[in-house]
Design a protein around this motif. Structure first.
Motif, mmCIF file in Angstrom:
data_model
loop_
_atom_site.group_PDB
_atom_site.id
_atom_site.type_symbol
_atom_site.label_atom_id
_atom_site.label_comp_id
_atom_site.label_asym_id
_atom_site.label_seq_id
_atom_site.Cartn_x
_atom_site.Cartn_y
_atom_site.Cartn_z
ATOM 1 N N LEU A 7 0.828 -1.213 0.000
ATOM 2 C CA LEU A 7 0.000 0.000 0.000
ATOM 3 C C LEU A 7 0.860 1.259 0.000
ATOM 4 O O LEU A 7 0.543 2.252 -0.672
ATOM 5 C CB LEU A 7 -0.941 -0.010 1.204
ATOM 6 C CG LEU A 7 -1.940 -1.166 1.217
ATOM 7 C CD1 LEU A 7 -2.657 -1.239 2.553
ATOM 8 C CD2 LEU A 7 -2.915 -1.040 0.071
ATOM 9 N N LEU A 8 1.961 1.232 0.741
ATOM 10 C CA LEU A 8 2.892 2.363 0.741
ATOM 11 C C LEU A 8 3.510 2.535 -0.650
ATOM 12 O O LEU A 8 3.640 3.665 -1.150
ATOM 13 C CB LEU A 8 3.987 2.162 1.782
ATOM 14 C CG LEU A 8 3.543 2.143 3.234
ATOM 15 C CD1 LEU A 8 4.700 1.736 4.145
ATOM 16 C CD2 LEU A 8 2.979 3.494 3.644
ATOM 17 N N GLN A 9 3.878 1.425 -1.277
ATOM 18 C CA GLN A 9 4.455 1.498 -2.619
ATOM 19 C C GLN A 9 3.455 2.118 -3.604
ATOM 20 O O GLN A 9 3.832 2.962 -4.419
ATOM 21 C CB GLN A 9 4.887 0.109 -3.092
ATOM 22 C CG GLN A 9 6.096 -0.415 -2.366
ATOM 23 C CD GLN A 9 6.428 -1.845 -2.712
ATOM 24 O OE1 GLN A 9 5.565 -2.711 -2.711
ATOM 25 N NE2 GLN A 9 7.704 -2.102 -2.985
ATOM 26 N N GLN A 10 2.197 1.706 -3.524
ATOM 27 C CA GLN A 10 1.169 2.273 -4.403
ATOM 28 C C GLN A 10 0.964 3.760 -4.130
ATOM 29 O O GLN A 10 0.858 4.558 -5.067
ATOM 30 C CB GLN A 10 -0.165 1.552 -4.200
ATOM 31 C CG GLN A 10 -0.241 0.211 -4.831
ATOM 32 C CD GLN A 10 -1.620 -0.412 -4.598
ATOM 33 O OE1 GLN A 10 -2.176 -0.340 -3.513
ATOM 34 N NE2 GLN A 10 -2.157 -1.014 -5.637
ATOM 35 N N THR A 11 0.874 4.116 -2.860
ATOM 36 C CA THR A 11 0.642 5.512 -2.488
ATOM 37 C C THR A 11 1.758 6.402 -3.011
ATOM 38 O O THR A 11 1.507 7.454 -3.609
ATOM 39 C CB THR A 11 0.534 5.649 -0.958
ATOM 40 O OG1 THR A 11 -0.569 4.857 -0.505
ATOM 41 C CG2 THR A 11 0.353 7.097 -0.541
ATOM 42 N N ILE A 12 2.992 5.981 -2.793
ATOM 43 C CA ILE A 12 4.131 6.793 -3.232
ATOM 44 C C ILE A 12 4.215 6.840 -4.753
ATOM 45 O O ILE A 12 4.567 7.865 -5.333
ATOM 46 C CB ILE A 12 5.423 6.280 -2.573
ATOM 47 C CG1 ILE A 12 5.346 6.538 -1.062
ATOM 48 C CG2 ILE A 12 6.658 6.942 -3.189
ATOM 49 C CD1 ILE A 12 6.423 5.865 -0.253
ATOM 50 N N ALA A 13 3.844 5.755 -5.415
ATOM 51 C CA ALA A 13 3.876 5.726 -6.881
ATOM 52 C C ALA A 13 2.880 6.721 -7.485
ATOM 53 O O ALA A 13 3.184 7.399 -8.475
ATOM 54 C CB ALA A 13 3.597 4.327 -7.399
ATOM 55 N N VAL A 14 1.694 6.829 -6.897
ATOM 56 C CA VAL A 14 0.679 7.729 -7.463
ATOM 57 C C VAL A 14 0.766 9.146 -6.899
ATOM 58 O O VAL A 14 0.202 10.067 -7.479
ATOM 59 C CB VAL A 14 -0.756 7.183 -7.289
ATOM 60 C CG1 VAL A 14 -0.918 5.865 -8.002
ATOM 61 C CG2 VAL A 14 -1.150 7.075 -5.844
ATOM 62 N N SER A 15 1.475 9.304 -5.791
ATOM 63 C CA SER A 15 1.600 10.631 -5.185
ATOM 64 C C SER A 15 3.024 10.830 -4.663
ATOM 65 O O SER A 15 3.256 10.928 -3.459
ATOM 66 C CB SER A 15 0.590 10.776 -4.045
ATOM 67 O OG SER A 15 0.595 12.076 -3.542
ATOM 68 N N PRO A 16 3.991 10.897 -5.575
ATOM 69 C CA PRO A 16 5.383 11.025 -5.133
ATOM 70 C C PRO A 16 5.653 12.390 -4.502
ATOM 71 O O PRO A 16 5.014 13.383 -4.847
ATOM 72 C CB PRO A 16 6.178 10.850 -6.422
ATOM 73 C CG PRO A 16 5.242 11.237 -7.511
ATOM 74 C CD PRO A 16 3.865 10.879 -7.026
ATOM 75 N N ALA A 17 6.578 12.386 -3.574
ATOM 76 C CA ALA A 17 7.016 13.653 -2.978
ATOM 77 C C ALA A 17 7.826 14.417 -4.018
ATOM 78 O O ALA A 17 8.573 13.834 -4.798
ATOM 79 C CB ALA A 17 7.849 13.389 -1.740
ATOM 80 N N ILE A 18 7.653 15.714 -4.028
ATOM 81 C CA ILE A 18 8.369 16.573 -4.968
ATOM 82 C C ILE A 18 9.376 17.395 -4.169
ATOM 83 O O ILE A 18 8.996 18.031 -3.190
ATOM 84 C CB ILE A 18 7.395 17.495 -5.704
ATOM 85 C CG1 ILE A 18 6.293 16.656 -6.268
ATOM 86 C CG2 ILE A 18 8.119 18.399 -6.669
ATOM 87 C CD1 ILE A 18 5.798 16.894 -7.605
ATOM 88 N N PRO A 19 10.645 17.369 -4.561
ATOM 89 C CA PRO A 19 11.636 18.145 -3.813
ATOM 90 C C PRO A 19 11.293 19.632 -3.844
ATOM 91 O O PRO A 19 10.884 20.164 -4.877
ATOM 92 C CB PRO A 19 12.953 17.884 -4.534
ATOM 93 C CG PRO A 19 12.695 16.796 -5.514
ATOM 94 C CD PRO A 19 11.223 16.672 -5.690
ATOM 95 N N ALA A 20 11.449 20.251 -2.702
ATOM 96 C CA ALA A 20 11.220 21.702 -2.621
ATOM 97 C C ALA A 20 12.435 22.417 -3.194
ATOM 98 O O ALA A 20 13.566 21.986 -3.029
ATOM 99 C CB ALA A 20 11.005 22.111 -1.180
ATOM 100 N N ALA A 21 12.183 23.498 -3.872
ATOM 101 C CA ALA A 21 13.273 24.298 -4.427
ATOM 102 C C ALA A 21 13.142 25.720 -3.910
ATOM 103 O O ALA A 21 12.048 26.272 -3.854
ATOM 104 C CB ALA A 21 13.225 24.282 -5.941
ATOM 105 N N ILE A 22 14.239 26.295 -3.530
ATOM 106 C CA ILE A 22 14.258 27.694 -3.104
ATOM 107 C C ILE A 22 14.918 28.485 -4.218
ATOM 108 O O ILE A 22 16.007 28.140 -4.674
ATOM 109 C CB ILE A 22 15.039 27.863 -1.784
ATOM 110 C CG1 ILE A 22 14.351 27.074 -0.671
ATOM 111 C CG2 ILE A 22 15.168 29.335 -1.422
ATOM 112 C CD1 ILE A 22 15.094 27.087 0.644
ATOM 113 N N THR A 23 14.229 29.515 -4.646
ATOM 114 C CA THR A 23 14.781 30.345 -5.716
ATOM 115 C C THR A 23 15.183 31.695 -5.147
ATOM 116 O O THR A 23 14.836 32.048 -4.015
ATOM 117 C CB THR A 23 13.747 30.559 -6.835
ATOM 118 O OG1 THR A 23 12.656 31.308 -6.305
ATOM 119 C CG2 THR A 23 13.254 29.224 -7.376
ATOM 120 N N ALA A 24 15.890 32.465 -5.931
ATOM 121 C CA ALA A 24 16.354 33.774 -5.489
ATOM 122 C C ALA A 24 15.187 34.712 -5.184
ATOM 123 O O ALA A 24 15.342 35.659 -4.428
ATOM 124 C CB ALA A 24 17.268 34.386 -6.547
#
Length: 70
Positions: free
Chosen positions: A43-60
């Protein structure tokens, strides 16, 4: 359980996604309850596959004063 783009945190243990998925039963049972793991791993594998975490980016242009601190 919490996950980021880089790691999964389960039962106080931090590992990469690949490290968690490759655990055998003996390795998993040293970290979490094996019955829990066998139930929730797919279930964790399915959850992460359909809703992956997106790395946060800090811009100037980001206002760093309004960013949460850890």
């Amino acid at each position: 359980m919490t996950y980021t783009a880089e790691h999964l945190f389960i039962n106080g243990h931090k590992r990469s996604e690949q490290e968690w998925w490759s655990l055998d039963d003996d390795q998993a049972s040293a970290l979490v309850d094996l019955d829990w793991w066998k139930t929730w791993k797919p279930l964790l594998q399915q959850t992460i596959a359909v809703s992956p975490a997106i790395p946060a980016a800090i811009t100037a242009t980001d206002n760093l004063d309004s960013m949460p601190t850890t």
